[in-house]
Design an enzyme around this catalytic site. Sequence first.
Site, mmCIF file in Angstrom:
data_model
loop_
_atom_site.group_PDB
_atom_site.id
_atom_site.type_symbol
_atom_site.label_atom_id
_atom_site.label_comp_id
_atom_site.label_asym_id
_atom_site.label_seq_id
_atom_site.Cartn_x
_atom_site.Cartn_y
_atom_site.Cartn_z
ATOM 1 N N ASP A 68 0.812 -1.226 0.000
ATOM 2 C CA ASP A 68 0.000 0.000 0.000
ATOM 3 C C ASP A 68 0.840 1.270 0.000
ATOM 4 O OD1 ASP A 68 0.894 -0.539 2.581
ATOM 5 O OD2 ASP A 68 -1.096 -1.018 3.353
ATOM 6 N N ASN A 135 -7.608 -3.117 14.328
ATOM 7 C CA ASN A 135 -9.001 -3.403 13.949
ATOM 8 C C ASN A 135 -9.107 -4.589 12.984
ATOM 9 O OD1 ASN A 135 -8.099 -2.399 11.520
ATOM 10 N ND2 ASN A 135 -9.506 -0.660 11.426
ATOM 11 N N HIS A 137 -7.371 -5.003 10.126
ATOM 12 C CA HIS A 137 -7.114 -4.779 8.694
ATOM 13 C C HIS A 137 -5.835 -5.486 8.246
ATOM 14 C CE1 HIS A 137 -4.859 -0.719 9.573
ATOM 15 N NE2 HIS A 137 -3.969 -1.654 9.393
ATOM 16 N N GLU A 142 -9.758 -2.154 5.312
ATOM 17 C CA GLU A 142 -10.391 -1.897 6.595
ATOM 18 C C GLU A 142 -11.628 -2.790 6.761
ATOM 19 O OE1 GLU A 142 -8.780 -0.241 8.673
ATOM 20 O OE2 GLU A 142 -8.317 1.827 8.113
HETATM 21 C C1 F6R Z 1 1.379 -1.647 6.166
HETATM 22 C C2 F6R Z 1 0.038 -2.211 6.244
HETATM 23 C C3 F6R Z 1 -0.733 -2.279 7.508
HETATM 24 C C4 F6R Z 1 0.125 -2.578 8.747
HETATM 25 C C5 F6R Z 1 -0.745 -2.568 10.005
HETATM 26 C C6 F6R Z 1 0.078 -2.795 11.256
HETATM 27 O O1 F6R Z 1 1.885 -1.720 4.863
HETATM 28 O O2 F6R Z 1 -0.451 -2.603 5.244
HETATM 29 O O3 F6R Z 1 -1.727 -3.279 7.394
HETATM 30 O O4 F6R Z 1 0.745 -3.823 8.601
HETATM 31 O O5 F6R Z 1 -1.402 -1.336 10.102
HETATM 32 O O6 F6R Z 1 0.953 -1.728 11.438
HETATM 33 P P1 F6R Z 1 2.098 -1.766 12.547
HETATM 34 O O7 F6R Z 1 3.036 -2.843 12.139
HETATM 35 O O8 F6R Z 1 2.740 -0.406 12.479
HETATM 36 O O9 F6R Z 1 1.428 -2.042 13.836
#
Ligand code: F6R
Length: 241
Positions: A68, A135, A137, A142
């Site tokens: 992303d 959450n 995702h 989401e």
């Molecule tokens: C990042 C992504 C997100 C993160 C998730 C956890 O490229 O796609 O899904 O993996 O938000 O983020 P952290 O590792 O910062 O807790």
Amino acid sequence: MFNVIVVKDYQELSQKAFEVVKGVLKEKESPVLGLATGSSPLGLYQAMIDDHKKNQTDYSKVITFNLDEYVGLPREHQESYYTFMHHNLFDHLNIKEEHVHLPSGLGDLEENSKAYEALMANYQIDLQLLGIGSNGHIGFNEPGTPFDSLTHVVTLKESTRKDNARFFEPLKEEVPTHAITMGIQSVLKAKKILLIASGKNKAQAIYNMLKGPVTPEHPASVLQNHPDVIVIVDKEAASLL
Ligand code: F6R
């Protein structure tokens, strides 16, 4: 099918994750890695860098696709995922810039989404690395995202913007409201998936992914339908299991 590995701390998590990545790098002549940003993979990326320095592990034939990118941030922005990946990984390996792919969050986003999906169609991702949002995702898919989604533009949930505010606060900037992300279907096409999570604030999401119903309300629960998912979690993230 899940293979769940519970480790004692973040350091062990990163080391175990590195062993999985290394296995894929050894297996294939030109491995295709799906990569993630955020805090979770930082230890793994450091282990890859250390190993490259020590053992000259070759990345010249490795191809990468990131999950992303934020909408509206130029590549050079300190918090763009393009910059994140270069600072935390690519700049320290002998990977070729033309082998590195991230969706673009600038310009015609519909067009960018289609182009990213078309590009990925030429490959199969051997190993997709995932973090998980508090959450549930995966990527920036989401809660509520349809399981058949391909690369698309998303409105970030307020909870996600709050979770990520730690990166933007030092710059006195707001977290972008939108992102472009691989869809759930795009993620599921990977041959193997490696999901890593640490800390108490991931415990509920990990529980829902492994033990809850398969529902778009908990996007990671869709991984119950994938044949090969390795989950590496520390004790805290595993505390509700
Ligand atoms: C990042 C992504 C997100 C993160 C998730 C956890 O490229 O796609 O899904 O993996 O938000 O983020 P952290 O590792 O910062 O807790």
